[in-house]
Design an enzyme around this catalytic site. Structure first.
Site, PDB file in Angstrom:
ATOM      1  CB  THR A  33      -0.928  -0.158   1.102  1.00  0.00           C
ATOM      2  OG1 THR A  33      -0.012  -0.212   2.365  1.00  0.00           O
ATOM      3  CG2 THR A  33      -2.061  -0.966   1.156  1.00  0.00           C
ATOM      4  CG  ASP A  34       5.257   1.141   0.708  1.00  0.00           C
ATOM      5  OD1 ASP A  34       4.786   0.587  -0.305  1.00  0.00           O
ATOM      6  OD2 ASP A  34       6.388   0.842   1.189  1.00  0.00           O
ATOM      7  N   GLY A 118      17.492 -10.986   3.202  1.00  0.00           N
ATOM      8  CA  GLY A 118      16.553 -11.877   2.501  1.00  0.00           C
ATOM      9  C   GLY A 118      15.380 -12.335   3.016  1.00  0.00           C
ATOM     10  CB  SER A 122      13.511  -3.764   5.912  1.00  0.00           C
ATOM     11  OG  SER A 122      12.386  -3.735   5.190  1.00  0.00           O
ATOM     12  CD  GLU A 156      16.320  -1.028  -1.564  1.00  0.00           C
ATOM     13  OE1 GLU A 156      17.061  -0.729  -0.315  1.00  0.00           O
ATOM     14  OE2 GLU A 156      16.365  -2.347  -1.877  1.00  0.00           O
ATOM     15  CG  ASP A 168      10.824  -1.681   3.724  1.00  0.00           C
ATOM     16  OD1 ASP A 168       9.631  -2.045   4.070  1.00  0.00           O
ATOM     17  OD2 ASP A 168      11.297  -2.198   2.603  1.00  0.00           O
TER      18      ASP A 168
HETATM   19  C1  GLA Z   1       8.990  -4.143   0.451  1.00  0.00           C
HETATM   20  C2  GLA Z   1       9.137  -2.573  -0.062  1.00  0.00           C
HETATM   21  C3  GLA Z   1       8.259  -1.733   0.709  1.00  0.00           C
HETATM   22  C4  GLA Z   1       6.884  -2.214   0.676  1.00  0.00           C
HETATM   23  C5  GLA Z   1       6.562  -3.696   0.929  1.00  0.00           C
HETATM   24  C6  GLA Z   1       5.208  -4.238   0.748  1.00  0.00           C
HETATM   25  O1  GLA Z   1       9.199  -4.290   1.770  1.00  0.00           O
HETATM   26  O2  GLA Z   1      10.424  -2.134   0.220  1.00  0.00           O
HETATM   27  O3  GLA Z   1       8.383  -0.393   0.280  1.00  0.00           O
HETATM   28  O4  GLA Z   1       6.235  -1.916  -0.542  1.00  0.00           O
HETATM   29  O5  GLA Z   1       7.614  -4.629   0.065  1.00  0.00           O
HETATM   30  O6  GLA Z   1       4.343  -3.634   1.671  1.00  0.00           O
END
Ligand code: GLA
Length: 382
Positions: A33-34, A118, A122, A156, A168
């Site tokens: 959703t971000d 992985g 994050s 990133e 993240d």
């Molecule tokens: C990864 C991305 C985030 C987000 C999630 C899914 O972690 O880095 O920005 O989009 O996936 O919610």
């Protein structure tokens, strides 16, 4: 960890370092959703990346990664993505600083940490935030935390090629003990919601797989959402993201064009709403209702958004009818990584034992378990 890091730094660079900690994150609900300008509900955890750093008198960058036992060196005037991979999360920040006109000299840095790589926790955002924070401090750049978060996201995007959203980095930087962050990714306003998990723990089951699809499919999902918005925007120019869209608008303008894109977009519009009502559940201490929403989110991520994989589905299905597990779902970008589970304390040991055995049997792969404590965001430790 900090002592070991200090020692390694002294051995390599014979200098006294500044040490910064930046944590990994979980996300309670609100996935993918971000980048659709919606809401997310992450929290920083007790697994973190540590960076020890000091200034140099020249224009060179000297890096060392404890985990890989590897060195990397380059000049400030020639910062570009490296095939060694791990330096990119540090170099990407240097690149952003330079693009924004901040002046720094060379520096030394040693990076270590216990965020599994992985696992969808994050670790890369944690390295980026730790780097930005450390360089800001070393060179007295006076950059705000929010600016650092934005730089980490851009870094990133550019140096790792993932068109990720802001969640993240924001969680890593702004985490607060015992609280989740409800972040509005459109306005970047946020509030902290207490995680009153009475006798319930956040348990992470790591599939220990990361399918090669993860970053390419992630970028594809993002494009699919943008396509849906474009079709609505032809008729309603004020709609700029799926955050602004409604199910009715999707039915009218996206469904007739493409069923797959419709399915992706509908999941996002529903997920944003689900998160908002899950926040109410959390405020009212209704963990049962929150947990049910997490299961529903998993179903959507698996069947509609199609970012799950057989290992993640196996782990969620295995706990679905277990009364001690209030909620479970895949977490993060998908195609591997962890599931997040809300588990009654007294049932954790038995659950872990059973699932470790059945996962190994079914997947021929080891399962790793972490119990996540919710901790502070990025900060100086020494
Ligand atoms: C990864 C991305 C985030 C987000 C999630 C899914 O972690 O880095 O920005 O989009 O996936 O919610």
């Amino acid at each position: 960890m900090i002592e070991k890091l200090s020692k390694t730094f002294h051995e390599k660079f014979s200098a006294e370092p500044l040490i910064v900690r930046s944590p990994g994150r979980v996300n309670i609900i609100g996935e993918h959703t971000d980048y659709n300008n919606g809401f997310v509900l992450p929290a920083a955890i007790d697994k973190a990346i540590y960076i020890a750093a000091s200034k140099r008198n020249d224009d060179e960058i000297h890096l060392h990664a404890v985990d890989f036992n590897e060195d990397f060196t380059c000049n400030l005037s020639y910062v570009k993505p490296s095939e060694q991979h791990w330096p990119n999360y540090i170099l990407g920040i240097v690149d952003q600083l330079q693009k924004s006109g901040y002046s720094i000299s060379g520096f030394n840095a040693v990076v270590d940490g216990d965020v599994p790589v992985g696992a969808g926790l994050s670790s890369s955002a944690a390295v980026e935030c730790a780097t930005a924070f450390a360089l800001n401090e070393l060179f007295d750049l006076k950059i705000s935390k929010l600016e650092m978060v934005k730089m980490a996201q851009l870094s990133e995007n550019v140096f790792a090629g993932l068109q990720c959203g802001i969640m993240d980095m924001f969680a890593s930087m702004f985490g607060k003990p015992e609280h989740a962050i409800r972040l509005d990714c459109r306005s970047l306003e946020y509030d902290y919601i207490p995680l009153h998990l009475d006798k319930i723990k956040i348990v992470l089951f790591n599939t220990n797989v990361k399918h090669s699809l993860s970053s390419s499919e992630y970028n594809v999902r993002r494009q699919q959402c943008e396509q849906g918005v474009t079709w609505i925007k032809e008729h309603h120019p004020h709609i700029n993201s799926l955050r602004d869209a409604t199910l009715n608008l999707l039915d009218e303008f996206v469904l007739p064009k493409d069923k797959l894109i419709y399915k992706r977009c509908r999941f996002i519009v529903e997920e944003i709403q689900r998160l908002l009502s899950a926040c109410e559940n959390l405020k009212n201490n209704n963990i049962q209702a929150l947990g049910e929403k997490m299961f529903r989110t998993h179903e959507g991520l698996s069947q509609e958004y199609e970012v799950s994989c057989k290992e993640l589905d196996f782990l969620v299905n295995a706990v679905k009818n277990n009364p001690s597990v209030l909620g479970a779902r895949m977490m993060g970008g998908g195609f591997g990584g962890c599931t997040i589970n809300l588990v009654k304390e007294e049932a954790i040991d038995g659950l872990v034992e059973g699932l470790t055995a059945s996962y190994q049997r079914e997947m021929d792969f080891p399962l790793t378990t972490y119990i996540a404590q919710i901790e502070n965001g990025t900060g100086i430790v020494k």
